[in-house]
Motif scaffolding. Structure first.
Motif, PDB file in Angstrom:
ATOM      1  N   UNK A 180       0.854  -1.170   0.000  1.00  0.00           N
ATOM      2  CA  UNK A 180       0.000   0.000   0.000  1.00  0.00           C
ATOM      3  C   UNK A 180       0.903   1.237   0.000  1.00  0.00           C
ATOM      4  N   UNK A 181       0.614   2.334  -0.699  1.00  0.00           N
ATOM      5  CA  UNK A 181      -0.601   2.610  -1.479  1.00  0.00           C
ATOM      6  C   UNK A 181      -0.626   2.003  -2.864  1.00  0.00           C
ATOM      7  N   UNK A 182       0.282   1.088  -3.174  1.00  0.00           N
ATOM      8  CA  UNK A 182       0.298   0.480  -4.502  1.00  0.00           C
ATOM      9  C   UNK A 182      -0.144  -0.981  -4.426  1.00  0.00           C
ATOM     10  N   UNK A 183      -1.015  -1.344  -3.478  1.00  0.00           N
ATOM     11  CA  UNK A 183      -1.355  -2.757  -3.324  1.00  0.00           C
ATOM     12  C   UNK A 183      -2.545  -3.140  -4.182  1.00  0.00           C
ATOM     13  N   UNK A 184      -2.574  -2.622  -5.436  1.00  0.00           N
ATOM     14  CA  UNK A 184      -3.711  -2.898  -6.311  1.00  0.00           C
ATOM     15  C   UNK A 184      -3.897  -4.365  -6.648  1.00  0.00           C
ATOM     16  N   UNK A 185      -2.816  -5.161  -6.811  1.00  0.00           N
ATOM     17  CA  UNK A 185      -3.036  -6.567  -7.149  1.00  0.00           C
ATOM     18  C   UNK A 185      -3.851  -7.304  -6.087  1.00  0.00           C
TER      19      UNK A 185
ATOM     20  N   UNK B 112      14.699   1.217   9.777  1.00  0.00           N
ATOM     21  CA  UNK B 112      14.207   2.592   9.613  1.00  0.00           C
ATOM     22  C   UNK B 112      13.463   2.718   8.284  1.00  0.00           C
ATOM     23  N   UNK B 113      14.027   2.112   7.218  1.00  0.00           N
ATOM     24  CA  UNK B 113      13.350   2.172   5.920  1.00  0.00           C
ATOM     25  C   UNK B 113      12.029   1.406   5.972  1.00  0.00           C
ATOM     26  N   UNK B 114      12.043   0.236   6.652  1.00  0.00           N
ATOM     27  CA  UNK B 114      10.807  -0.539   6.769  1.00  0.00           C
ATOM     28  C   UNK B 114       9.749   0.275   7.512  1.00  0.00           C
ATOM     29  N   UNK B 115      10.187   0.968   8.568  1.00  0.00           N
ATOM     30  CA  UNK B 115       9.275   1.822   9.316  1.00  0.00           C
ATOM     31  C   UNK B 115       8.625   2.838   8.382  1.00  0.00           C
ATOM     32  N   UNK B 116       9.440   3.421   7.493  1.00  0.00           N
ATOM     33  CA  UNK B 116       8.923   4.408   6.549  1.00  0.00           C
ATOM     34  C   UNK B 116       7.880   3.777   5.625  1.00  0.00           C
ATOM     35  N   UNK B 117       8.164   2.554   5.146  1.00  0.00           N
ATOM     36  CA  UNK B 117       7.235   1.893   4.223  1.00  0.00           C
ATOM     37  C   UNK B 117       5.904   1.620   4.925  1.00  0.00           C
ATOM     38  N   UNK B 118       5.966   1.194   6.205  1.00  0.00           N
ATOM     39  CA  UNK B 118       4.729   0.929   6.949  1.00  0.00           C
ATOM     40  C   UNK B 118       3.985   2.238   7.210  1.00  0.00           C
ATOM     41  N   UNK B 119       4.757   3.276   7.489  1.00  0.00           N
ATOM     42  CA  UNK B 119       4.186   4.599   7.717  1.00  0.00           C
ATOM     43  C   UNK B 119       3.378   5.045   6.484  1.00  0.00           C
ATOM     44  N   UNK B 120       3.967   4.799   5.291  1.00  0.00           N
ATOM     45  CA  UNK B 120       3.255   5.111   4.045  1.00  0.00           C
ATOM     46  C   UNK B 120       1.909   4.399   4.010  1.00  0.00           C
ATOM     47  N   UNK B 121       1.921   3.121   4.404  1.00  0.00           N
ATOM     48  CA  UNK B 121       0.701   2.332   4.339  1.00  0.00           C
ATOM     49  C   UNK B 121      -0.356   2.916   5.263  1.00  0.00           C
ATOM     50  N   UNK B 122       0.074   3.375   6.438  1.00  0.00           N
ATOM     51  CA  UNK B 122      -0.887   3.883   7.403  1.00  0.00           C
ATOM     52  C   UNK B 122      -1.419   5.249   6.996  1.00  0.00           C
ATOM     53  N   UNK B 123      -0.690   5.944   6.103  1.00  0.00           N
ATOM     54  CA  UNK B 123      -1.037   7.334   5.808  1.00  0.00           C
ATOM     55  C   UNK B 123      -1.801   7.502   4.502  1.00  0.00           C
ATOM     56  N   UNK B 124      -1.351   6.802   3.448  1.00  0.00           N
ATOM     57  CA  UNK B 124      -1.859   7.117   2.114  1.00  0.00           C
ATOM     58  C   UNK B 124      -2.969   6.164   1.682  1.00  0.00           C
ATOM     59  N   UNK B 125      -3.978   6.676   0.978  1.00  0.00           N
ATOM     60  CA  UNK B 125      -5.002   5.802   0.416  1.00  0.00           C
ATOM     61  C   UNK B 125      -4.491   5.127  -0.850  1.00  0.00           C
ATOM     62  N   UNK B 126      -5.115   4.033  -1.220  1.00  0.00           N
ATOM     63  CA  UNK B 126      -4.709   3.311  -2.424  1.00  0.00           C
ATOM     64  C   UNK B 126      -5.053   4.155  -3.656  1.00  0.00           C
TER      65      UNK B 126
END
Lengths: 164, 100, 316
Positions: free
Chosen positions: C204-209, C271-285
């Motif tokens: 997410x936000x690119x989890x379209x599949x 730290x990078x993984x934290x950022x990726x999870x943060x993206x998921x919690x913040x942005x809509x698909x």
């Protein structure tokens, strides 16, 4: 190394045989991937790790996906080789067998070197230098050709008159 | 220890199987797969010769062949798609008219 | 004769344990973080702080019934989860965790990781195709289109790094950043890499599949039990891989003061993984057509600009 060679031969020729014998074209595509990976393994065995990685990236990664896309976008029908006419089997099978016999008997007669010279330590750097010094003209020609193929493929695959 | 001849034999087998597939298959996509097998056989020979002669040019040739094969597949499949759109078939036996 | 094989087997075993452990830990890490970001506690029943939750999950998945859908393409359906996981594992083989701490130090390490991880697209298509379900097939096709499109900017953003380091060997790339992390001169490449890597691992936000509001669960709709667990494992392995490559190629790898290199490597990666999870919690698909046109019309030119700039600075 003989074991690795054996396994790779099994994968490559088995994959190729699967491509030919599979009834379902989707299965053929996955057997094709197996053959591609086997050939990439040979490249690693021969000390050409750059070509091997490119083989995986381009063939197993891109070409195979293109094939799968094409199969799924067109209508799929069973395509067994044993459904062809006896005349075709005789002609094509005979020609293939003759070619195999010719190649293999010829290969047997020649004393081939068995010792692999040690691979160059900077194999990848050598490839890069060769691409940009003696082979720079073919390299540029290939890049133009790739661009032309890209544009051409887009033009052909586009729906006629469509906006997108 | 496999010799150069062993690699060439595998290349020969791959080529023959590819040829057989390209001539026996009905579906156009499968015919293209056979052609890819033949190209791979040639590539295997190039890299094997390069490795056993200790020179690099065979690998360069293999790289060029890979690039060309990718272009060939892209254009070939695009032609197939537009063919399928106008004829609704991808069987080679049904596509035997020069003039549509 | 037996010695190299023995060493290989030992390395494979250690790596397998590490991959499994990492994936299990990441499941907990993500759920806990998501919970905290959404102002709820997250898993907190099993073990201290819910740390044993993944163990419970794995136990649940292994005892579940393994369902084969009717009219499914059986061999492909069975093979797809393995095809998803094996390339991820193969990529881990060349990953250096510290100086010399690597199972196989290939001189084309970075290219190897990129090459084998493209193979996992085939697994997603196989899963979508073999399931004989429209949701799965749509998910598989989307996965293919998305991963092929984002592969291009991903590779191009890393070419800037390779150009600056002058090597594809991951150890050399880290060594080249002794004075300055590549993330500083190549900000553009770093941003493109982060976006493209997130899209490559179908997050997410690119989890379209696997967008659950439109496709149920995408390519793994029909999967259950252990086979589903394999897809899960593969996804988390790719998240770790994406973060590890970001660390090695842009954030100076394992170099850092005081702490041992392995610790630095893991700290930066997480730290990078934290950022990726943060993206998921913040942005809509985002929508699939937006996704594809963003990849081709924005990311691809940006990555080319990055390569141009790096080349220019090297030339001067």
């Amino acid at each position: 190394m003989p074991e690795a060679f054996g396994i790779l031969t099994l994968a490559t020729l088995g994959g190729a045989l699967g491509v030919v014998l599979a009834t379902d074209v989707v299965h053929s595509a996955y057997f094709l991937v197996l053959a591609f990976l086997g050939v990439a393994g040979y490249y690693f065995l021969l000390g050409g790790e750059f070509v091997g990685a490119v083989q995986i990236l381009i063939y197993a990664g891109a070409v195979a996906v293109l094939f799968l896309f094409a199969v799924m976008l067109t209508r799929r029908r069973a395509d067994p080789v044993w459904g062809r006419s006896p005349a075709r089997w005789l002609g094509v099978g005979g020609a293939a067998a003759l070619l195999a016999w010719l190649l293999l008997t010829h290969l047997e007669r020649h004393p081939w070197p068995t010792k692999l010279p040690p691979p160059a330590p900077h194999n990848t750097a050598l490839i890069g230098k060769a691409l940009f010094r003696p082979f720079v003209v073919p390299f540029e020609v290939v890049s133009v050709l790739l661009l032309a193929a890209l544009v051409g493929a887009l033009l052909l695959a586009r729906k006629e008159g469509g906006a997108s | 220890m496999p010799s150069l001849g062993d690699f060439l034999a595998v290349g020969a087998g791959l080529f023959v199987l590819g040829l057989f597939g390209a001539l026996m298959k009905r579906t156009a996509v499968a015919v293209l797969m056979g052609i890819e097998l033949m190209l791979n056989a040639a590539n295997l020979n190039l890299v094997a010769f390069a490795a056993f002669s200790g020179r690099i040019s065979g690998q360069i040739f293999a790289l060029f062949v890979i690039a060309l094969a990718a272009a060939e597949v892209a254009v070939g499949l695009a032609i197939l798609l537009s063919l399928f759109r106008s004829r609704a078939t991808v069987r080679m036996d049904d596509i035997d008219l020069l003039k549509g | 004769m037996g010695q190299p094989y023995l060493r290989l087997a030992a390395a494979a075993l250690i790596l397998a344990a590490f991959v499994l452990g990492t994936a299990a830990f990441l499941v907990w890490f993500e759920r806990k973080l998501l919970g905290r970001m959404q102002v709820r506690p997250g898993p907190n029943r099993v073990g201290p702080g819910g740390l044993l939750q993944p163990v419970a999950d794995i136990l649940k998945l292994t005892v579940k019934e393994d369902i084969l859908p009717e009219h499914a393409d059986r061999p492909l359906f069975r093979l797809a989860p393995l095809m998803a996981f094996v390339p991820a594992f193969a990529a881990f083989v060349v990953l250096p965790f510290g100086p010399g701490l690597v199972s196989a130090d290939l001189n084309i390490g970075l290219l190897w990781i990129l090459a084998v991880s493209t193979v996992s697209v085939l697994a997603l298509i196989a899963a979508g195709w073999a399931s004989n379900s429209k949701y799965a097939l749509l998910g598989g096709m989307r996965a293919a289109a998305q991963m092929i499109s984002y592969e291009v900017p991903l590779v191009l953003s890393l070419i800037g790094v390779v150009l600056a380091a002058g090597s594809l060997r991951l150890g050399r790339i880290v060594a080249a950043q002794a004075h300055l992390w590549f993330a500083v001169p190549q900000v553009l490449g770093f941003i493109v890499y982060l976006i493209a890597a997130t899209a490559e691992s179908n997050r997410s936000p690119f989890d379209l599949p696997e967008g659950e509001s439109e496709l149920v669960a995408g390519f793994h709709t029909e999967y259950s039990g252990v086979r589903f667990a394999f897809f899960f494992l593969a996804e988390y392995s790719y998240v770790f891989l994406a973060a590890a490559i970001a660390t090695l190629a842009f954030l100076g790898g394992w170099s850092g003061p005081f702490l041992p290199p392995v610790v630095w490597f893991l700290v930066k990666t997480y730290a990078v993984i934290f950022f990726i999870i943060w993206l998921r919690a913040t942005l809509p698909r985002i929508r699939i057509d937006q996704l594809l046109s963003f990849g081709w019309k924005v990311l691809l030119p940006l990555s080319l600009v990055n390569i141009f700039l790096v080349g220019l600075f090297r030339f001067i």
